[in-house]
Design an enzyme around this catalytic site. Structure first.
Site, PDB file in Angstrom:
ATOM      1  N   CYS A 100       0.860  -1.190   0.000  1.00  0.00           N
ATOM      2  CA  CYS A 100       0.000   0.000   0.000  1.00  0.00           C
ATOM      3  C   CYS A 100       0.891   1.233   0.000  1.00  0.00           C
ATOM      4  O   CYS A 100       1.830   1.301   0.785  1.00  0.00           O
ATOM      5  CB  CYS A 100      -0.884  -0.022   1.249  1.00  0.00           C
ATOM      6  SG  CYS A 100      -2.024   1.371   1.355  1.00  0.00           S
ATOM      7  N   HIS A 143      -8.900  -4.210  -2.154  1.00  0.00           N
ATOM      8  CA  HIS A 143      -7.967  -3.402  -1.353  1.00  0.00           C
ATOM      9  C   HIS A 143      -8.359  -1.922  -1.423  1.00  0.00           C
ATOM     10  O   HIS A 143      -8.447  -1.250  -0.390  1.00  0.00           O
ATOM     11  CB  HIS A 143      -6.528  -3.624  -1.873  1.00  0.00           C
ATOM     12  CG  HIS A 143      -5.485  -2.769  -1.227  1.00  0.00           C
ATOM     13  ND1 HIS A 143      -4.450  -3.292  -0.485  1.00  0.00           N
ATOM     14  CD2 HIS A 143      -5.305  -1.424  -1.192  1.00  0.00           C
ATOM     15  CE1 HIS A 143      -3.694  -2.303  -0.031  1.00  0.00           C
ATOM     16  NE2 HIS A 143      -4.192  -1.155  -0.453  1.00  0.00           N
ATOM     17  N   GLU A 144      -8.606  -1.435  -2.651  1.00  0.00           N
ATOM     18  CA  GLU A 144      -8.966  -0.015  -2.808  1.00  0.00           C
ATOM     19  C   GLU A 144     -10.345   0.260  -2.201  1.00  0.00           C
ATOM     20  O   GLU A 144     -10.556   1.293  -1.559  1.00  0.00           O
ATOM     21  CB  GLU A 144      -8.945   0.397  -4.280  1.00  0.00           C
ATOM     22  CG  GLU A 144      -7.591   0.259  -4.972  1.00  0.00           C
ATOM     23  CD  GLU A 144      -6.435   0.876  -4.209  1.00  0.00           C
ATOM     24  OE1 GLU A 144      -6.654   1.869  -3.493  1.00  0.00           O
ATOM     25  OE2 GLU A 144      -5.316   0.344  -4.317  1.00  0.00           O
ATOM     26  N   HIS A 147     -10.254   0.950   1.418  1.00  0.00           N
ATOM     27  CA  HIS A 147      -9.834   2.316   1.792  1.00  0.00           C
ATOM     28  C   HIS A 147     -11.050   3.237   1.960  1.00  0.00           C
ATOM     29  O   HIS A 147     -11.041   4.136   2.802  1.00  0.00           O
ATOM     30  CB  HIS A 147      -8.916   2.916   0.721  1.00  0.00           C
ATOM     31  CG  HIS A 147      -7.473   2.542   0.857  1.00  0.00           C
ATOM     32  ND1 HIS A 147      -6.719   2.862   1.969  1.00  0.00           N
ATOM     33  CD2 HIS A 147      -6.630   1.892   0.018  1.00  0.00           C
ATOM     34  CE1 HIS A 147      -5.474   2.422   1.798  1.00  0.00           C
ATOM     35  NE2 HIS A 147      -5.390   1.826   0.634  1.00  0.00           N
TER      36      HIS A 147
END
Ligand SMILES: [Zn+2]
Length: 183
Positions: A100, A143-144, A147
């Site tokens: 990241c 993963h994004e 966020h």
């Protein structure tokens, strides 16, 4: 742009915020999306969420991995995801390492994620699209997407691995938040 949108690094509290729905895709948002692609490319990132540049809105960019013959790979043109929603995910999962830009250092794992996801989002023109993603490309999306909900991949590490990286996380905090040159 760099002064306007500095990279936010662990453990900046903004990385824990839940990003807001985008109601109108303004020129400023389009400009930010273009800058996010440039920023990710310049920093060897495959994806980046707006909140990582200090703007907690539901948008991220990514490139897809494209597997070529002979075990080579390349990446696609950038894609922009606005207000993404997971509409389906597989029970089947797989584990791999992740990195990241907001947690500088070596990739860490294992992070377990669904192997297949079906998602719905808006593009930069406000058009709805559906995307089915698998393997690494599902992983990058998830993963994004995390966020946008204030979740970091380190939260998904097994307890033992999470504990092992604690000293490195403390180093990152010290380097980026305690040193006067970064204030
Ligand atoms: Zn990230």
């Amino acid at each position: 742009m760099e002064e306007k949108y500095p990279l936010r690094v662990y453990d900046d509290p903004i990385l824990r915020e839940k990003s807001k729905l985008i109601e109108e895709i303004t020129e400023e948002i389009k400009e930010l999306a273009r800058y996010m692609v440039e920023f990710a490319d310049n920093n060897n990132g495959i994806g980046l969420a707006a909140v990582q540049l200090g703007v907690p809105i539901r948008m991220f960019i990514l490139r897809n991995y494209i597997i070529l013959p002979d075990e080579k790979w390349t990446v696609s043109a950038p894609m922009v995801f606005i207000n993404p929603k997971i509409i389906w995910k597989s029970k089947e999962t797989n584990s791999d390492t992740e990195g990241c830009l907001s947690i500088p250092g070596l990739p860490k794992g294992p992070v377990e994620r669904p192997s297949l996801v079906k998602i719905e989002a808006l593009d930069l023109e406000g058009n709805k699209f559906i995307d089915e993603r698998e393997g690494m490309n599902a992983r990058v999306f998830l993963h994004e997407n995390d966020h946008l909900n204030g979740v970091l991949f380190i939260d998904r590490l097994p307890p033992k691995e999470r504990k092992e990286i604690e000293p490195e996380l403390q180093e990152i905090k010290k380097k980026y938040h305690d040193s006067p040159k970064h204030q």
